[in-house]
Motif scaffolding. Structure first.
Motif, PDB file in Angstrom:
ATOM      1  N   MET A   6      11.515   8.195 -49.117  1.00  0.00           N
ATOM      2  CA  MET A   6      11.626   6.989 -49.001  1.00  0.00           C
ATOM      3  C   MET A   6      11.327   6.365 -47.612  1.00  0.00           C
ATOM      4  N   LEU A   7      11.301   5.162 -47.407  1.00  0.00           N
ATOM      5  CA  LEU A   7      11.073   4.428 -46.107  1.00  0.00           C
ATOM      6  C   LEU A   7      11.899   4.930 -44.888  1.00  0.00           C
ATOM      7  N   GLN A   8      13.178   5.043 -45.075  1.00  0.00           N
ATOM      8  CA  GLN A   8      14.154   5.679 -43.884  1.00  0.00           C
ATOM      9  C   GLN A   8      13.752   4.735 -42.625  1.00  0.00           C
ATOM     10  N   LYS A   9      13.753   3.358 -42.663  1.00  0.00           N
ATOM     11  CA  LYS A   9      13.649   2.604 -41.584  1.00  0.00           C
ATOM     12  C   LYS A   9      15.016   2.276 -40.894  1.00  0.00           C
ATOM     13  N   GLN A  10      15.201   2.860 -39.718  1.00  0.00           N
ATOM     14  CA  GLN A  10      16.646   2.399 -39.240  1.00  0.00           C
ATOM     15  C   GLN A  10      16.833   0.938 -38.513  1.00  0.00           C
ATOM     16  N   LEU A  11      17.625   0.273 -38.979  1.00  0.00           N
ATOM     17  CA  LEU A  11      17.967  -0.967 -38.404  1.00  0.00           C
ATOM     18  C   LEU A  11      19.481  -0.955 -38.317  1.00  0.00           C
ATOM     19  N   TYR A  12      19.993  -2.184 -37.695  1.00  0.00           N
ATOM     20  CA  TYR A  12      21.433  -2.212 -37.303  1.00  0.00           C
ATOM     21  C   TYR A  12      21.866  -3.619 -37.643  1.00  0.00           C
TER      22      TYR A  12
ATOM     23  N   PRO B  68      33.310  14.239 -51.822  1.00  0.00           N
ATOM     24  CA  PRO B  68      33.520  13.788 -50.274  1.00  0.00           C
ATOM     25  C   PRO B  68      33.479  12.455 -49.850  1.00  0.00           C
ATOM     26  N   LYS B  69      34.517  12.207 -48.948  1.00  0.00           N
ATOM     27  CA  LYS B  69      34.495  10.793 -48.499  1.00  0.00           C
ATOM     28  C   LYS B  69      33.522  10.429 -47.780  1.00  0.00           C
ATOM     29  N   ALA B  70      32.970  11.367 -46.976  1.00  0.00           N
ATOM     30  CA  ALA B  70      31.692  11.515 -46.001  1.00  0.00           C
ATOM     31  C   ALA B  70      30.909  12.539 -46.096  1.00  0.00           C
ATOM     32  N   VAL B  71      29.389  12.476 -45.839  1.00  0.00           N
ATOM     33  CA  VAL B  71      28.564  13.513 -45.540  1.00  0.00           C
ATOM     34  C   VAL B  71      27.851  13.093 -44.392  1.00  0.00           C
ATOM     35  N   PRO B  72      27.387  14.446 -43.768  1.00  0.00           N
ATOM     36  CA  PRO B  72      26.504  14.091 -42.466  1.00  0.00           C
ATOM     37  C   PRO B  72      25.114  13.316 -42.907  1.00  0.00           C
ATOM     38  N   VAL B  73      24.683  12.663 -41.844  1.00  0.00           N
ATOM     39  CA  VAL B  73      23.405  11.603 -41.897  1.00  0.00           C
ATOM     40  C   VAL B  73      22.435  12.484 -42.513  1.00  0.00           C
ATOM     41  N   GLU B  74      22.243  13.922 -41.850  1.00  0.00           N
ATOM     42  CA  GLU B  74      21.136  14.663 -42.302  1.00  0.00           C
ATOM     43  C   GLU B  74      21.211  14.996 -43.820  1.00  0.00           C
ATOM     44  N   THR B  75      22.263  14.917 -44.571  1.00  0.00           N
ATOM     45  CA  THR B  75      22.125  15.165 -45.924  1.00  0.00           C
ATOM     46  C   THR B  75      21.606  13.882 -46.435  1.00  0.00           C
ATOM     47  N   VAL B  76      22.060  12.927 -46.066  1.00  0.00           N
ATOM     48  CA  VAL B  76      21.224  11.694 -46.826  1.00  0.00           C
ATOM     49  C   VAL B  76      19.785  11.460 -46.492  1.00  0.00           C
ATOM     50  N   LEU B  77      19.415  11.771 -45.078  1.00  0.00           N
ATOM     51  CA  LEU B  77      18.088  11.728 -44.876  1.00  0.00           C
ATOM     52  C   LEU B  77      17.190  12.883 -45.706  1.00  0.00           C
ATOM     53  N   GLN B  78      17.986  13.745 -45.982  1.00  0.00           N
ATOM     54  CA  GLN B  78      17.194  15.018 -46.702  1.00  0.00           C
ATOM     55  C   GLN B  78      16.860  14.292 -48.159  1.00  0.00           C
ATOM     56  N   ALA B  79      17.998  13.881 -48.642  1.00  0.00           N
ATOM     57  CA  ALA B  79      17.994  13.422 -50.155  1.00  0.00           C
ATOM     58  C   ALA B  79      16.948  12.533 -50.355  1.00  0.00           C
ATOM     59  N   SER B  80      16.810  11.467 -49.475  1.00  0.00           N
ATOM     60  CA  SER B  80      15.794  10.377 -49.428  1.00  0.00           C
ATOM     61  C   SER B  80      14.588  10.499 -48.519  1.00  0.00           C
ATOM     62  N   LYS B  81      14.252  11.726 -48.446  1.00  0.00           N
ATOM     63  CA  LYS B  81      13.064  11.940 -47.393  1.00  0.00           C
ATOM     64  C   LYS B  81      11.854  11.316 -47.868  1.00  0.00           C
TER      65      LYS B  81
ATOM     66  N   PHE C  54      32.385  -8.972 -33.026  1.00  0.00           N
ATOM     67  CA  PHE C  54      31.294  -8.424 -33.862  1.00  0.00           C
ATOM     68  C   PHE C  54      31.582  -6.965 -33.887  1.00  0.00           C
ATOM     69  N   ARG C  55      31.114  -6.325 -34.954  1.00  0.00           N
ATOM     70  CA  ARG C  55      30.822  -4.904 -34.903  1.00  0.00           C
ATOM     71  C   ARG C  55      29.614  -4.452 -35.458  1.00  0.00           C
ATOM     72  N   VAL C  56      28.985  -3.208 -34.938  1.00  0.00           N
ATOM     73  CA  VAL C  56      27.538  -2.971 -35.271  1.00  0.00           C
ATOM     74  C   VAL C  56      27.562  -1.605 -36.062  1.00  0.00           C
ATOM     75  N   ARG C  57      26.781  -1.831 -37.160  1.00  0.00           N
ATOM     76  CA  ARG C  57      26.933  -0.294 -37.945  1.00  0.00           C
ATOM     77  C   ARG C  57      25.400  -0.210 -38.184  1.00  0.00           C
ATOM     78  N   PRO C  58      25.009   0.922 -38.083  1.00  0.00           N
ATOM     79  CA  PRO C  58      23.600   1.451 -38.431  1.00  0.00           C
ATOM     80  C   PRO C  58      23.523   1.536 -39.853  1.00  0.00           C
ATOM     81  N   TRP C  59      22.077   0.870 -40.313  1.00  0.00           N
ATOM     82  CA  TRP C  59      21.736   0.517 -41.627  1.00  0.00           C
ATOM     83  C   TRP C  59      20.320   1.254 -41.808  1.00  0.00           C
ATOM     84  N   LEU C  60      20.063   2.178 -42.802  1.00  0.00           N
ATOM     85  CA  LEU C  60      18.986   2.592 -43.175  1.00  0.00           C
ATOM     86  C   LEU C  60      18.303   1.898 -44.490  1.00  0.00           C
ATOM     87  N   ILE C  61      17.199   1.517 -44.250  1.00  0.00           N
ATOM     88  CA  ILE C  61      16.264   0.835 -45.520  1.00  0.00           C
ATOM     89  C   ILE C  61      15.812   1.921 -46.128  1.00  0.00           C
ATOM     90  N   ASN C  62      15.789   2.246 -47.204  1.00  0.00           N
ATOM     91  CA  ASN C  62      15.329   3.013 -48.310  1.00  0.00           C
ATOM     92  C   ASN C  62      14.351   2.412 -49.398  1.00  0.00           C
TER      93      ASN C  62
END
Length: 134
Positions: free
Chosen positions: A22-28, A7-20, A108-116
């Motif tokens: 880990m830290l999962q600190k949301q920054l931008y 897949p070219k993209a998966v839902p955020v929930e899939t990534v969060l579940q796979a890395s549950k 500028f552009r803003v992208r959410p970035w998850l620190i794991n």
């Protein structure tokens, strides 16, 4: 997901579940680029840096700095700013207040970035009362 699926993209929930675990600190991440060459960027540099230091003192700024060209030999005016914010919309509102962006010197552009993963190492020498960050 089967082995032949790519897949070219998966839902955020899939990534969060796979890395549950880990830290999962949301920054931008704010990617900022010159709008009209480097002249306007340098003209706003002092005000921009004052703004950045203000964000740092407020605890909003995680890290920021210039991004060199791929060969590491020059700077074309690009920067990266990582901030703490409640949402992408809040991060955009913060980015809009940067004098570089308000003046039109940069866009500028803003992208959410998850620190794991990762680490920060701080060395504190009591005898000399000095510290270093590795």
């Amino acid at each position: 997901m089967s082995e032949d699926e790519n897949p070219k993209a998966v839902p955020v929930e899939t990534v969060l579940q796979a890395s549950k675990a880990m830290l999962q600190k949301q920054l931008y991440a704010i990617f900022t680029t010159p709008a009209n060459g480097l002249g306007p960027v340098f003209a706003m540099m002092e005000e921009h840096l004052e703004f950045q230091v203000g964000l740092e003192k407020q605890g909003v700024l995680f890290a920021a700095g210039p991004m060199w060209t791929d060969d590491g030999q020059s700077w074309e005016g690009e920067g990266l700013v990582i901030i703490r914010a409640a949402s992408r919309e809040a991060a955009i509102a913060i980015a809009e207040q940067d004098p570089m962006h308000r003046s039109g010197a940069r866009i500028f552009r803003v992208r959410p970035w998850l620190i794991n993963e990762g680490a920060v190492t701080v060395r504190l020498d009591y005898s000399s009362q000095t510290f270093s960050i590795a």
